[in-house]
Motif scaffolding. Structure first.
Motif, PDB file in Angstrom:
ATOM      1  N   VAL A  19       0.856  -1.184   0.000  1.00 15.72           N
ATOM      2  CA  VAL A  19       0.000   0.000   0.000  1.00 15.72           C
ATOM      3  C   VAL A  19       0.891   1.231   0.000  1.00 15.72           C
ATOM      4  O   VAL A  19       1.770   1.363   0.854  1.00 15.72           O
ATOM      5  CB  VAL A  19      -0.920   0.015   1.238  1.00 15.72           C
ATOM      6  N   VAL A  20       0.668   2.110  -0.958  1.00 17.52           N
ATOM      7  CA  VAL A  20       1.432   3.367  -1.011  1.00 17.52           C
ATOM      8  C   VAL A  20       0.482   4.518  -0.720  1.00 17.52           C
ATOM      9  O   VAL A  20      -0.470   4.755  -1.462  1.00 17.52           O
ATOM     10  CB  VAL A  20       2.106   3.557  -2.387  1.00 17.52           C
ATOM     11  N   ASP A  21       0.750   5.209   0.365  1.00 16.10           N
ATOM     12  CA  ASP A  21      -0.041   6.369   0.767  1.00 16.10           C
ATOM     13  C   ASP A  21       0.574   7.611   0.139  1.00 16.10           C
ATOM     14  O   ASP A  21       1.695   8.000   0.473  1.00 16.10           O
ATOM     15  CB  ASP A  21      -0.039   6.478   2.294  1.00 16.10           C
ATOM     16  N   ASP A  22      -0.174   8.248  -0.758  1.00 16.05           N
ATOM     17  CA  ASP A  22       0.366   9.387  -1.500  1.00 16.05           C
ATOM     18  C   ASP A  22      -0.076  10.707  -0.864  1.00 16.05           C
ATOM     19  O   ASP A  22      -0.785  11.503  -1.462  1.00 16.05           O
ATOM     20  CB  ASP A  22      -0.096   9.305  -2.965  1.00 16.05           C
ATOM     21  N   GLY A  23       0.347  10.906   0.371  1.00 16.49           N
ATOM     22  CA  GLY A  23       0.096  12.183   1.034  1.00 16.49           C
ATOM     23  C   GLY A  23      -1.310  12.369   1.555  1.00 16.49           C
ATOM     24  O   GLY A  23      -1.823  13.495   1.557  1.00 16.49           O
ATOM     25  N   SER A  24      -1.962  11.289   2.025  1.00 11.46           N
ATOM     26  CA  SER A  24      -3.326  11.425   2.545  1.00 11.46           C
ATOM     27  C   SER A  24      -3.314  12.021   3.948  1.00 11.46           C
ATOM     28  O   SER A  24      -2.272  12.123   4.594  1.00 11.46           O
ATOM     29  CB  SER A  24      -4.017  10.054   2.571  1.00 11.46           C
ATOM     30  N   ASP A  25      -4.506  12.407   4.435  1.00 11.32           N
ATOM     31  CA  ASP A  25      -4.619  12.989   5.773  1.00 11.32           C
ATOM     32  C   ASP A  25      -4.478  11.938   6.869  1.00 11.32           C
ATOM     33  O   ASP A  25      -4.081  12.246   7.992  1.00 11.32           O
ATOM     34  CB  ASP A  25      -5.966  13.709   5.932  1.00 11.32           C
ATOM     35  N   THR A  26      -4.855  10.695   6.542  1.00 13.79           N
ATOM     36  CA  THR A  26      -4.789   9.612   7.521  1.00 13.79           C
ATOM     37  C   THR A  26      -3.828   8.547   7.030  1.00 13.79           C
ATOM     38  O   THR A  26      -4.050   7.930   5.994  1.00 13.79           O
ATOM     39  CB  THR A  26      -6.181   8.991   7.742  1.00 13.79           C
ATOM     40  N   TYR A  27      -2.759   8.310   7.755  1.00 13.40           N
ATOM     41  CA  TYR A  27      -1.775   7.311   7.349  1.00 13.40           C
ATOM     42  C   TYR A  27      -2.398   5.921   7.492  1.00 13.40           C
ATOM     43  O   TYR A  27      -2.799   5.525   8.598  1.00 13.40           O
ATOM     44  CB  TYR A  27      -0.530   7.436   8.216  1.00 13.40           C
ATOM     45  N   PRO A  28      -2.500   5.152   6.399  1.00 13.03           N
ATOM     46  CA  PRO A  28      -3.246   3.882   6.446  1.00 13.03           C
ATOM     47  C   PRO A  28      -2.641   2.822   7.351  1.00 13.03           C
ATOM     48  O   PRO A  28      -3.327   1.890   7.750  1.00 13.03           O
ATOM     49  CB  PRO A  28      -3.245   3.425   4.985  1.00 13.03           C
ATOM     50  N   LYS A  29      -1.386   2.950   7.713  1.00 10.43           N
ATOM     51  CA  LYS A  29      -0.773   1.961   8.602  1.00 10.43           C
ATOM     52  C   LYS A  29      -1.453   1.951   9.961  1.00 10.43           C
ATOM     53  O   LYS A  29      -1.382   0.965  10.710  1.00 10.43           O
ATOM     54  CB  LYS A  29       0.718   2.237   8.757  1.00 10.43           C
ATOM     55  N   ALA A  30      -2.157   3.029  10.278  1.00 13.51           N
ATOM     56  CA  ALA A  30      -2.827   3.133  11.564  1.00 13.51           C
ATOM     57  C   ALA A  30      -4.035   2.209  11.658  1.00 13.51           C
ATOM     58  O   ALA A  30      -4.458   1.845  12.760  1.00 13.51           O
ATOM     59  CB  ALA A  30      -3.264   4.578  11.816  1.00 13.51           C
ATOM     60  N   PHE A  31      -4.633   1.839  10.518  1.00 13.71           N
ATOM     61  CA  PHE A  31      -5.832   0.997  10.574  1.00 13.71           C
ATOM     62  C   PHE A  31      -5.746  -0.268   9.718  1.00 13.71           C
ATOM     63  O   PHE A  31      -6.609  -1.138   9.823  1.00 13.71           O
ATOM     64  CB  PHE A  31      -7.073   1.801  10.164  1.00 13.71           C
ATOM     65  N   LEU A  32      -4.718  -0.403   8.888  1.00 15.37           N
ATOM     66  CA  LEU A  32      -4.605  -1.606   8.069  1.00 15.37           C
ATOM     67  C   LEU A  32      -3.998  -2.748   8.873  1.00 15.37           C
ATOM     68  O   LEU A  32      -3.078  -2.539   9.674  1.00 15.37           O
ATOM     69  CB  LEU A  32      -3.742  -1.331   6.833  1.00 15.37           C
ATOM     70  N   PRO A  33      -4.470  -3.981   8.654  1.00 17.14           N
ATOM     71  CA  PRO A  33      -3.907  -5.124   9.367  1.00 17.14           C
ATOM     72  C   PRO A  33      -2.553  -5.521   8.780  1.00 17.14           C
ATOM     73  O   PRO A  33      -2.206  -5.128   7.661  1.00 17.14           O
ATOM     74  CB  PRO A  33      -4.951  -6.227   9.118  1.00 17.14           C
ATOM     75  N   GLU A  34      -1.797  -6.309   9.515  1.00 15.62           N
ATOM     76  CA  GLU A  34      -0.523  -6.809   8.999  1.00 15.62           C
ATOM     77  C   GLU A  34      -0.737  -7.866   7.938  1.00 15.62           C
ATOM     78  O   GLU A  34       0.128  -8.096   7.094  1.00 15.62           O
ATOM     79  CB  GLU A  34       0.327  -7.372  10.139  1.00 15.62           C
ATOM     80  N   MET A  35      -1.902  -8.534   7.971  1.00 11.68           N
ATOM     81  CA  MET A  35      -2.307  -9.503   6.950  1.00 11.68           C
ATOM     82  C   MET A  35      -3.786  -9.316   6.660  1.00 11.68           C
ATOM     83  O   MET A  35      -4.554  -8.956   7.563  1.00 11.68           O
ATOM     84  CB  MET A  35      -2.064 -10.945   7.417  1.00 11.68           C
ATOM     85  N   ASN A  36      -4.195  -9.551   5.400  1.00 14.18           N
ATOM     86  CA  ASN A  36      -5.618  -9.459   5.101  1.00 14.18           C
ATOM     87  C   ASN A  36      -6.296 -10.796   5.406  1.00 14.18           C
ATOM     88  O   ASN A  36      -5.675 -11.724   5.945  1.00 14.18           O
ATOM     89  CB  ASN A  36      -5.842  -8.984   3.662  1.00 14.18           C
ATOM     90  N   VAL A  37      -7.565 -10.925   5.045  1.00 12.96           N
ATOM     91  CA  VAL A  37      -8.337 -12.120   5.407  1.00 12.96           C
ATOM     92  C   VAL A  37      -7.789 -13.393   4.767  1.00 12.96           C
ATOM     93  O   VAL A  37      -8.039 -14.490   5.254  1.00 12.96           O
ATOM     94  CB  VAL A  37      -9.824 -11.947   5.023  1.00 12.96           C
ATOM     95  N   SER A  38      -7.059 -13.259   3.663  1.00 12.67           N
ATOM     96  CA  SER A  38      -6.471 -14.425   3.007  1.00 12.67           C
ATOM     97  C   SER A  38      -5.078 -14.749   3.520  1.00 12.67           C
ATOM     98  O   SER A  38      -4.430 -15.667   3.026  1.00 12.67           O
ATOM     99  CB  SER A  38      -6.409 -14.205   1.480  1.00 12.67           C
ATOM    100  N   GLY A  39      -4.607 -13.992   4.498  1.00 15.23           N
ATOM    101  CA  GLY A  39      -3.273 -14.227   5.025  1.00 15.23           C
ATOM    102  C   GLY A  39      -2.177 -13.619   4.194  1.00 15.23           C
ATOM    103  O   GLY A  39      -0.999 -13.974   4.340  1.00 15.23           O
ATOM    104  N   VAL A  40      -2.529 -12.688   3.312  1.00 17.68           N
ATOM    105  CA  VAL A  40      -1.533 -11.999   2.482  1.00 17.68           C
ATOM    106  C   VAL A  40      -0.937 -10.860   3.300  1.00 17.68           C
ATOM    107  O   VAL A  40      -1.669 -10.009   3.820  1.00 17.68           O
ATOM    108  CB  VAL A  40      -2.162 -11.444   1.186  1.00 17.68           C
TER     109      VAL A  40
END
Length: 243
Positions: A19-40
């Motif tokens: 995931v590349v955050d291109d200067g958004s107001d909310t840094y996605p690392k704050a709410f994204l999981p370390e793995m998605n539902v498929s274990g990726v």
């Protein structure tokens, strides 16, 4: 989250999400999981200031570790079986570029199928893409290549492909819908919502051909520019710039 969770596979050890955050107001690392539902695994990188889609994609490519890159904008999604279908296809027949039909962008699929059926033997992909870009971004899978260092604001993906595709490259097209876009063409924030800027962007995109100073690329640039001028004339006749 819809985009991240749409990356589903039975082989999570062969896939990563960058995931590349291109200067958004909310840094996605704050709410994204370390793995998605498929274990990726999900890895997040970003810029403090917005630099445009190409700069973001270049960062993603630099941070990637696998041979192939698939692109997905945050407001689009992959179909459930896309990743495994693509992995199987590339395992059986490795190519430089793979793309497929996309739900919500059926017009592009129709144009590609006409080209494949009637014209591909005389108009190879690197010439076709000089005239128009038939590849919808969430359908694109590329063999990993060096960063391209491009930074256009309009037609950035087209410029990307014009720079990437070379005459000796191999390609494959899958006719089934494996991704979906949720914004209609021409809608606010969607594809081609700023028609005049898009048309100017098309000429800037083609100019990347001139960075490789070869006779073939100059001819391709002139050939594509003729069609670009014809599209502007068609827009004027249809009064598209007054809307």
């Amino acid at each position: 989250m819809r985009a991240v969770e749409s990356v589903k596979t039975n082989r999570p050890n062969c896939v990563e999400i960058i995931v590349v955050d291109d200067g958004s107001d909310t840094y996605p690392k704050a709410f994204l999981p370390e793995m998605n539902v498929s274990g990726v695994p999900v890895r997040v990188y970003g810029y403090k200031k917005n630099g445009g889609a190409q700069k973001a994609r270049n960062l993603g490519i630099r941070r990637s570790k696998y041979r192939y890159i698939a692109f997905l904008d945050s407001d689009d999604a992959f179909f459930e079986k896309k990743i495994d279908i693509v992995l199987d296809s590339l395992s059986e027949n490795p190519v430089d570029i793979l793309f497929h039909s996309v739900k919500g962008m059926e017009k592009y699929a129709q144009l590609v199928e006409i080209w494949l059926k009637f014209f591909s033997w005389v108009i190879p992909l690197h010439w076709l893409i000089t005239v128009f870009n038939p590849v919808v971004t969430p359908s694109l899978v590329l063999r990993r290549k060096q960063k391209l260092g491009l930074s256009l604001r309009f037609c950035e993906d087209w410029s990307y492909l014009l720079h990437y595709i070379e005459p000796n490259m191999t390609m494959k097209y899958l006719p089934e819908n494996l991704s979906e876009v949720f914004r209609a063409v021409g809608s606010k924030g969607g594809i081609s919502s700023a028609i005049w800027n898009m048309r100017k962007g098309e000429f800037y995109a083609r100019s990347v051909l001139l960075k490789k100073n070869t006779f073939s690329n100059v001819i391709r640039y002139l050939f594509g520019s003729i069609f670009g001028g014809a599209r502007i004339l068609n827009d004027l006749i249809r009064l598209r710039y007054l809307k």
